[in-house]
Scaffold this active site. Sequence first.
Site, PDB file in Angstrom:
ATOM      1  N   ILE A 160       0.839  -1.205   0.000  1.00 50.16           N
ATOM      2  CA  ILE A 160       0.000   0.000   0.000  1.00 50.16           C
ATOM      3  C   ILE A 160       0.872   1.253   0.000  1.00 50.16           C
ATOM      4  O   ILE A 160       0.591   2.226  -0.700  1.00 50.16           O
ATOM      5  CB  ILE A 160      -0.974  -0.022   1.200  1.00 50.16           C
ATOM      6  CG1 ILE A 160      -1.903  -1.237   1.103  1.00 50.16           C
ATOM      7  CG2 ILE A 160      -1.803   1.272   1.246  1.00 50.16           C
ATOM      8  CD1 ILE A 160      -2.763  -1.480   2.343  1.00 50.16           C
ATOM      9  N   ARG A 242      -3.326   1.304  11.516  1.00 55.50           N
ATOM     10  CA  ARG A 242      -4.000   0.896  12.745  1.00 55.50           C
ATOM     11  C   ARG A 242      -3.886   2.045  13.747  1.00 55.50           C
ATOM     12  O   ARG A 242      -2.842   2.703  13.836  1.00 55.50           O
ATOM     13  CB  ARG A 242      -3.355  -0.362  13.345  1.00 55.50           C
ATOM     14  CG  ARG A 242      -3.695  -1.654  12.610  1.00 55.50           C
ATOM     15  CD  ARG A 242      -5.167  -2.035  12.738  1.00 55.50           C
ATOM     16  NE  ARG A 242      -5.490  -3.291  12.055  1.00 55.50           N
ATOM     17  CZ  ARG A 242      -5.966  -3.374  10.806  1.00 55.50           C
ATOM     18  NH1 ARG A 242      -6.178  -2.278  10.097  1.00 55.50           N
ATOM     19  NH2 ARG A 242      -6.249  -4.555  10.279  1.00 55.50           N
ATOM     20  N   GLU A 271     -11.304   2.018  18.383  1.00 58.50           N
ATOM     21  CA  GLU A 271     -12.458   2.007  17.486  1.00 58.50           C
ATOM     22  C   GLU A 271     -13.415   0.858  17.822  1.00 58.50           C
ATOM     23  O   GLU A 271     -12.947  -0.200  18.253  1.00 58.50           O
ATOM     24  CB  GLU A 271     -12.016   1.949  16.008  1.00 58.50           C
ATOM     25  CG  GLU A 271     -11.238   0.720  15.601  1.00 58.50           C
ATOM     26  CD  GLU A 271     -10.696   0.823  14.174  1.00 58.50           C
ATOM     27  OE1 GLU A 271      -9.971   1.780  13.868  1.00 58.50           O
ATOM     28  OE2 GLU A 271     -11.024  -0.067  13.382  1.00 58.50           O
ATOM     29  N   HIS A 289     -12.896   3.719   9.359  1.00 55.29           N
ATOM     30  CA  HIS A 289     -12.189   2.522   8.874  1.00 55.29           C
ATOM     31  C   HIS A 289     -12.783   2.011   7.548  1.00 55.29           C
ATOM     32  O   HIS A 289     -13.283   0.896   7.458  1.00 55.29           O
ATOM     33  CB  HIS A 289     -12.218   1.412   9.939  1.00 55.29           C
ATOM     34  CG  HIS A 289     -11.037   0.482   9.830  1.00 55.29           C
ATOM     35  ND1 HIS A 289     -10.376  -0.028  10.918  1.00 55.29           N
ATOM     36  CD2 HIS A 289     -10.398  -0.017   8.743  1.00 55.29           C
ATOM     37  CE1 HIS A 289      -9.384  -0.807  10.503  1.00 55.29           C
ATOM     38  NE2 HIS A 289      -9.378  -0.813   9.192  1.00 55.29           N
TER      39      HIS A 289
HETATM   40  C1  GLV Z   1      -8.261  -3.231   7.098  1.00 54.34           C
HETATM   41  O1  GLV Z   1      -7.900  -2.494   7.952  1.00 54.34           O
HETATM   42  C2  GLV Z   1      -7.514  -4.359   6.705  1.00 54.34           C
HETATM   43  O2  GLV Z   1      -6.536  -4.687   7.397  1.00 54.34           O
HETATM   44  O3  GLV Z   1      -7.837  -4.969   5.689  1.00 54.34           O
END
Ligand code: GLV
Length: 358
Positions: A160, A242, A271, A289
């Site tokens: 990511i 996170r 959360e 989220h």
């Molecule tokens: C979302 O937070 C994931 O880990 O896919």
Amino acid sequence: MAVPRPRVWVSQPLFDDIVDQLAVHCEVDATAQVTAHAPADVAAHLRTADGALVTLNERIGATELAAAPRLRAIANVGVGYNNLDIPALDAAGVIATNTPDVLTETTADTGFALLMAAARRITESERWLREGQWGQWSFSTMLGNDIHGSTLGILGMGRIGQAIARRGHHGFGMQVLYHNRSRLPEDVERRHGARHVDFDTLLAQADHLVLVLPYSQASHHIIDAAALAKMKPTATLVNIARGGLVDEPALADALANGRLAAAGLDVYEGEPAVRPELLALRNVVLTPHIGSASLATRRAMVQLAVDNLRAALGFGPDAGHPPTPVTAKTTTGKAGIAAITGAGAGNTAAGKRQGTSA
Ligand code: GLV
């Protein structure tokens, strides 16, 4: 005598047409509950289960496993798996899997959306307009900070992180700095226009800092008051990994006192609870989220989790070899396998064992 079909628990309604694929080989214990299950409820469902399809809402550790004698596999619908106690699952011989890759681009889009909304004060502007304040407009109303041509910092350069780097470098002409446990190969750095720097340099030089690193004890509150103090007061902080990575009271204090310009948060330490200090601030964009929450990506995640669970239980084209395991035990054979081989791209090795969001 007919062999009993394995029983699988599906912890919340997902996409019925995909989850129904499990019913070909298994008895499906589906629940209509969308909110997090209480630990006792998780344990009660796992007691009779051979496998489970769960989300980050379900925490599974030694206590739940001790009461689940038949359990063989947990398929987490998500790339991060810090809701699962991996050493305990390994010790119990239970296979755990996650859903990497399929959510990379969507989650990077979310990171960029938060970055732009926070730095350019988009949600703050909308709120101001809806409050009927436009009559107060002046030339200096809602001045934000530029994205294009600025310095993008990325903490955690997994899949990511790299997708965010590509957006910043190729789309917005940003200078990309990153800090990661290990440096990327030079050709990959070149492709993303990214330069590896130490943590303090990243903090000091980033105009916008995006957190995409795994959460573990080692990264707990990595962005604390001391780290925030090293950042530019004009900087933006974005967290799509996170909540536990950030000391939230310290962040709220920095945002309230002009020591950080803005933040965009998709994840929170407690959360679904969000700290009142954050809720009270205008210069933080808060989302619930939704990093991977596009329809196509959420469907792809559920499909991968179903493929994993089916394979872990010994069915389907990948029988015995779930595509994206995270535990050392990756097959339904009797011995645990020490090293992961042939797993999904980039999802191998002990480095991934702590629970990740990247
Ligand atoms: C979302 O937070 C994931 O880990 O896919």
